[in-house]
Design an enzyme around this catalytic site. Structure first.
Site, short mmCIF file in Angstrom:
data_model
loop_
_atom_site.label_atom_id
_atom_site.label_comp_id
_atom_site.label_asym_id
_atom_site.label_seq_id
_atom_site.Cartn_x
_atom_site.Cartn_y
_atom_site.Cartn_z
N LYS A 42 46.86 31.07 -27.34
CA LYS A 42 47.31 29.68 -27.43
C LYS A 42 48.43 29.53 -28.45
O LYS A 42 49.45 28.89 -28.17
CB LYS A 42 46.10 28.81 -27.81
CG LYS A 42 46.38 27.32 -27.86
CD LYS A 42 45.14 26.51 -27.54
CE LYS A 42 44.08 26.57 -28.63
NZ LYS A 42 44.47 25.84 -29.86
N ASP A 75 39.19 29.75 -36.30
CA ASP A 75 38.68 29.13 -35.07
C ASP A 75 37.39 29.77 -34.57
O ASP A 75 36.83 29.35 -33.57
CB ASP A 75 39.74 29.21 -33.96
CG ASP A 75 40.95 28.33 -34.29
OD1 ASP A 75 40.79 27.32 -35.00
OD2 ASP A 75 42.06 28.66 -33.83
N LYS A 112 39.42 20.09 -37.78
CA LYS A 112 39.82 20.70 -36.50
C LYS A 112 39.64 19.66 -35.38
O LYS A 112 39.57 18.48 -35.64
CB LYS A 112 39.00 21.97 -36.26
CG LYS A 112 39.30 23.07 -37.28
CD LYS A 112 40.73 23.54 -37.15
CE LYS A 112 41.10 24.54 -38.20
NZ LYS A 112 42.51 24.88 -38.17
C1 S3P Z 1 47.09 27.53 -35.25
C2 S3P Z 1 46.69 27.48 -36.56
C3 S3P Z 1 45.33 27.11 -36.98
C4 S3P Z 1 44.32 27.20 -35.81
C5 S3P Z 1 44.86 26.61 -34.56
C6 S3P Z 1 46.15 27.28 -34.14
C7 S3P Z 1 48.48 27.89 -34.95
O1 S3P Z 1 45.35 25.79 -37.45
O2 S3P Z 1 43.12 26.58 -36.16
O3 S3P Z 1 43.91 26.71 -33.50
O4 S3P Z 1 48.80 28.17 -33.77
O5 S3P Z 1 49.30 27.88 -35.87
P1 S3P Z 1 45.68 25.42 -38.99
O6 S3P Z 1 47.10 25.71 -39.24
O7 S3P Z 1 45.38 23.96 -39.09
O8 S3P Z 1 44.74 26.27 -39.80
#
Ligand code: S3P
Length: 448
Positions: free
Chosen positions: A28, A326, A353
């Site tokens: 993702k 996650d 989250k």
């Molecule tokens: C992500 C960073 C994370 C993660 C999210 C995807 C990213 O979030 O939890 O699912 O793609 O940079 P945070 O930056 O809020 O920790």
């Protein structure tokens, strides 16, 4: 709070081992970035393995609204014709980022560096999530923001006509905040500097380099310093998206928990800033092996072999959180099946989250007869040594990972476990239940 059309789903013990080889949908984080960098590059970026989940489709739609040509040419195969750095146009309508915090926050970074006016909203989950963590540093570019109370969406932004480079030390460990600052820095002359005390996933840095930007990373006394030289010419480059390790976590933990299982997840991303769950499961005694390790598209990938193991509780240090942020809900399910106590420490970020994941994970355990406590920012789970009672209905709070974790628990519990709404699984893992049923060889996951 749930989907307008909630889809409950129930999982039960399959009665036989999980077996097979599978691939999981594309990463993702990398998928969002591939579309965004493609839109900023000169030329046509060919993407393969793109995650076609709802979150990423929101990013695709937003990049179209900002003037890029984004086209699906086959399953997971997408083509983006970019407008060059600084070339995005003003969107004619509100940008709706759905459930996706990554899409919203990274896009704000992009918009901050363009002289456009834009408005942004999201679903009920995203409208609760903190945006000040990006609007604050991004204001230093000269961009202006108007937000709801507490810095929430919907918001309006007027990007900077002559953006200034940011020099920022992250107050929280967040790859999204780091990435938003770097994306804004693409449009600013001079050097953008971001310091993170704890390293977070570095897909933005890797992909920026892949598209021709100059990015350097240095360990300093203050932490990891990332610098970006502004106004590069980004040149279209092919992107191969590996399988998402955060999605692979669900079949992997299922295989560890269902007696006799052996599952191989092929072609998953093994970026060391994403593999905290693998480290932790191994410490719990898990039979996990990486095969066929290689580098594809600038990221380490491999096949992960998971076999049923009786796990033992461990303490997970707070410094590991960014590399498995996650994965805590599904780790809590593994901990519930383990022998002994598992203590997961330093989970403050879980509260912001897609749901308050600390509370939702605790409730998932409690609803299924597993003893757990929250002490400050720590979650402590008392393992059942393979005897999870189950039988509960889990409130998923619009959170795909809570839904999938509940269903994994159902595969390993004595009584079926129900997720009150599995619709949000489509944000990151379309086809999840079908794939898990294929491993089980039976309808282990079905409508109740
Ligand atoms: C992500 C960073 C994370 C993660 C999210 C995807 C990213 O979030 O939890 O699912 O793609 O940079 P945070 O930056 O809020 O920790």
């Amino acid at each position: 709070m749930s989907h307008p059309d909630p889809r409950p789903l129930q999982a039960r013990a399959p009665g036989s081992p999980l077996a097979g080889r599978l691939g999981v949908p594309g990463d993702k984080s990398i998928s969002h970035r591939a579309l965004m960098f493609g839109a900023l590059a000169v030329g046509t970026t060919e993407i393969s393995g793109l995650l076609e989940g709802e979150d990423v489709l929101r990013t695709a739609a937003a990049m179209r609204a900002l003037g890029a040509e984004v086209e699906r040419v086959g399953p997971g195969a997408w083509r983006v014709s970019g407008r060059g750095v600084g070339g995005l146009v003003e969107p004619a309508d509100v940008l709706d980022m759905g459930n996706s915090g990554t899409a919203a926050r990274l896009l704000l970074g992009l918009l901050a560096g363009h002289p456009v006016f834009a408005t942004m909203t999201g679903d009920a989950s995203l409208r609760k999530r903190p945006m000040k963590r990006v609007t604050e540093p991004l204001s230093a570019t000269g961009a202006a923001f108007w937000t709801r109370e507490g810095g929430r969406l919907p918001l309006a932004i007027r990007g900077a006509a002559d953006p200034l480079p940011i020099d920022y030390t992250l107050p929280v460990a967040s790859a999204q905040v780091k990435s938003a600052c770097l994306l804004a820095g693409l449009c600013a002359p001079g050097t953008t500097r971001v310091v993170e005390r704890e390293p977070t996933r570095d897909h933005t840095e890797n992909m920026l380099r892949h598209f021709g930007a100059t990015v350097s990373v240095e360990d300093t006394a203050q932490g990891r310093l990332v610098t970006l030289e502004g106004q590069p010419e980004l040149v279209a480059a092919p992107v191969l998206v590996p399988g998402d390790p955060s999605s692979a976590a669900f079949p992997i933990v299922s295989a560890l928990l269902v007696p006799g299982s052996r599952v191989v997840v092929e072609n998953i991303g093994l970026n060391p800033l994403r593999t905290g769950l693998i480290t932790t499961l191994r410490e719990m005694g898990a039979a996990l092996r990486v095969e066929n390790e290689r580098v594809a598209g600038g990221e380490p990938v491999g096949d992960l072999v998971a076999e049923y193991t009786e796990l033992t509780g461990v303490t997970v240090p707070p410094g590991r959180a960014p590399s498995m942020i996650d994965e805590y809900p599904v780790l809590a399910v593994a901990a519930a099946a383990a022998r002994g106590v598992t203590r997961m420490t330093g989970l403050a970020e879980l509260r912001v989250k897609e749901s308050d994941r600390l509370a939702a994970t605790f409730a998932l355990l409690a609803a299924n007869g597993v003893k757990a406590t929250i002490e400050g920012d720590d979650l402590i789970v008392e393992g059942t040594a393979g005897a999870i009672p189950g039988g509960g209905t889990v409130e998923t709070h619009m959170d795909h990972r809570i839904a999938m974790s509940a269903l994994v628990m159902g595969l390993a519990a004595r009584a079926p476990v129900t997720a009150d709404d599995a619709a949000f699984i489509d944000t990151s893992f379309p086809g999840f239940a079908t794939l898990m049923n294929g491993l089980a060889g039976t309808e282990a996951m079905a409508a109740p």
